[in-house]
Design a protein around this motif. Sequence first.
Motif, PDB file in Angstrom:
ATOM      1  N   GLY A   1       0.831  -1.188   0.000  1.00  0.00           N
ATOM      2  CA  GLY A   1       0.000   0.000   0.000  1.00  0.00           C
ATOM      3  C   GLY A   1       0.869   1.242   0.000  1.00  0.00           C
ATOM      4  O   GLY A   1       2.098   1.162   0.079  1.00  0.00           O
ATOM      5  N   LYS A   2       0.221   2.394  -0.051  1.00  0.00           N
ATOM      6  CA  LYS A   2       0.954   3.650  -0.100  1.00  0.00           C
ATOM      7  C   LYS A   2       0.268   4.659   0.803  1.00  0.00           C
ATOM      8  O   LYS A   2      -0.955   4.731   0.856  1.00  0.00           O
ATOM      9  N   ILE A   3       1.082   5.451   1.498  1.00  0.00           N
ATOM     10  CA  ILE A   3       0.558   6.439   2.426  1.00  0.00           C
ATOM     11  C   ILE A   3       1.280   7.765   2.239  1.00  0.00           C
ATOM     12  O   ILE A   3       2.463   7.797   1.898  1.00  0.00           O
ATOM     13  N   THR A   4       0.528   8.855   2.433  1.00  0.00           N
ATOM     14  CA  THR A   4       1.085  10.201   2.385  1.00  0.00           C
ATOM     15  C   THR A   4       0.735  10.909   3.682  1.00  0.00           C
ATOM     16  O   THR A   4      -0.434  10.943   4.088  1.00  0.00           O
TER      17      THR A   4
ATOM     18  N   PHE B   1      -3.099  12.275   7.370  1.00  0.00           N
ATOM     19  CA  PHE B   1      -2.565  11.278   6.442  1.00  0.00           C
ATOM     20  C   PHE B   1      -3.670  10.764   5.533  1.00  0.00           C
ATOM     21  O   PHE B   1      -4.862  10.878   5.832  1.00  0.00           O
ATOM     22  N   GLU B   2      -3.238  10.179   4.422  1.00  0.00           N
ATOM     23  CA  GLU B   2      -4.143   9.498   3.495  1.00  0.00           C
ATOM     24  C   GLU B   2      -3.452   8.232   3.007  1.00  0.00           C
ATOM     25  O   GLU B   2      -2.345   8.292   2.479  1.00  0.00           O
ATOM     26  N   SER B   3      -4.104   7.112   3.221  1.00  0.00           N
ATOM     27  CA  SER B   3      -3.520   5.819   2.867  1.00  0.00           C
ATOM     28  C   SER B   3      -4.394   5.112   1.833  1.00  0.00           C
ATOM     29  O   SER B   3      -5.629   5.211   1.876  1.00  0.00           O
ATOM     30  N   LEU B   4      -3.749   4.406   0.921  1.00  0.00           N
ATOM     31  CA  LEU B   4      -4.448   3.621  -0.093  1.00  0.00           C
ATOM     32  C   LEU B   4      -3.882   2.213  -0.079  1.00  0.00           C
ATOM     33  O   LEU B   4      -2.685   2.021  -0.293  1.00  0.00           O
ATOM     34  N   GLN B   5      -4.739   1.226   0.188  1.00  0.00           N
ATOM     35  CA  GLN B   5      -4.278  -0.147   0.300  1.00  0.00           C
ATOM     36  C   GLN B   5      -5.364  -1.109  -0.170  1.00  0.00           C
ATOM     37  O   GLN B   5      -6.539  -0.738  -0.269  1.00  0.00           O
ATOM     38  N   PRO B   6      -4.996  -2.371  -0.474  1.00  0.00           N
ATOM     39  CA  PRO B   6      -5.995  -3.347  -0.915  1.00  0.00           C
ATOM     40  C   PRO B   6      -6.743  -3.958   0.262  1.00  0.00           C
ATOM     41  O   PRO B   6      -6.258  -3.974   1.396  1.00  0.00           O
TER      42      PRO B   6
END
Length: 331
Positions: free
Chosen positions: A282-285, A302-307
């Motif tokens: 995943g990826k996080i900012t 923060f904002e995270s994008l993951q499956p």
Amino acid sequence: MAASLQAAATLMQPAKVGVPTRSTLQLKSPHSLSKAFGFEPSGSRITCSLQTDLKELAQKAVDATKLAGFALATSALVVSGASAEGVPKRLTYDEIQSKTYMEVKGTGTANQCPSIDGGVDSFAFKPGKYYAKKFCLEPTSFTVKAEGVSKNAPPEFQETKLMTRLTYTLDEIEGPFEVAPDGNVKFEEKDGIDYAAVTVQLPGGERVPFLFTIKQLVASGKPQSFGGEFLVPSYRGTSFLDPKGRGGSTGYDNAVALPAGGRGDEEELTKENIKDASSSSGKITLSVTKSKPETGEVIGVFESLQPSDTDLGAKAPKDVKIQGIWYAQLD
């Protein structure tokens, strides 16, 4: 209170107190009264006196009823206000540490990241090597990319309903934190409570489980926006058995016995029979919104994008977007 209302209602019934109503009142003649009591008053004076008594009695009953009703309403309002539960006030780290277990239990404070009292609205730490501790990530929004409820609607991130209790915040995460001379920062996650099982429900009713995590995160960039990729372990391990007894490292190989023709290994059943517990990424900012160098505290969003979960490879994962706030102490 109920006794007061019942007494007031009883007083409002004239027949029970022995006073006749105006319509059925039969006054005797003045001569009869004179013989019985030894005086001769006028009938109009007696009629006025009885009407006045009845009015006073009715008014007292009405006042008692209003008073009892007001007391009941006030009591209900106090009870409802005392039992109403709202969002708890966000506390600082020192305030949280000063509370006992019983003061925190059931309030939701344990699922919140601390706030900062004072500080500056920027990243005010000098260049150097620090160690981040008490790193906390508190999600405030979960959206899942899925097809719309309407027919032929394109996939989009939809609002969800949280099905998990208040146990989804990551806390006690730590790792080296470096501030370069050019202002860039770098953080490496090493240890802590860095994963939490969460389940959300889409508007159509489908439930989406996933493992909220930042395992092995390496984030770098400017304090206003730094991030990186992290490891997303499988929602379930290889020893998990599905309802038909199949598992990755234990259990049956197939849902049925091996009939002639190898029906148990047909292509449509392969995903169900062969369990896949491999990890994904995943990826996080992260972004810094406030810092306090005197105490070493820093806070941001923060904002995270993951499956999401794949049910051990049986279904395709969905993209889950998680937004929230984070807190850390730099030592």
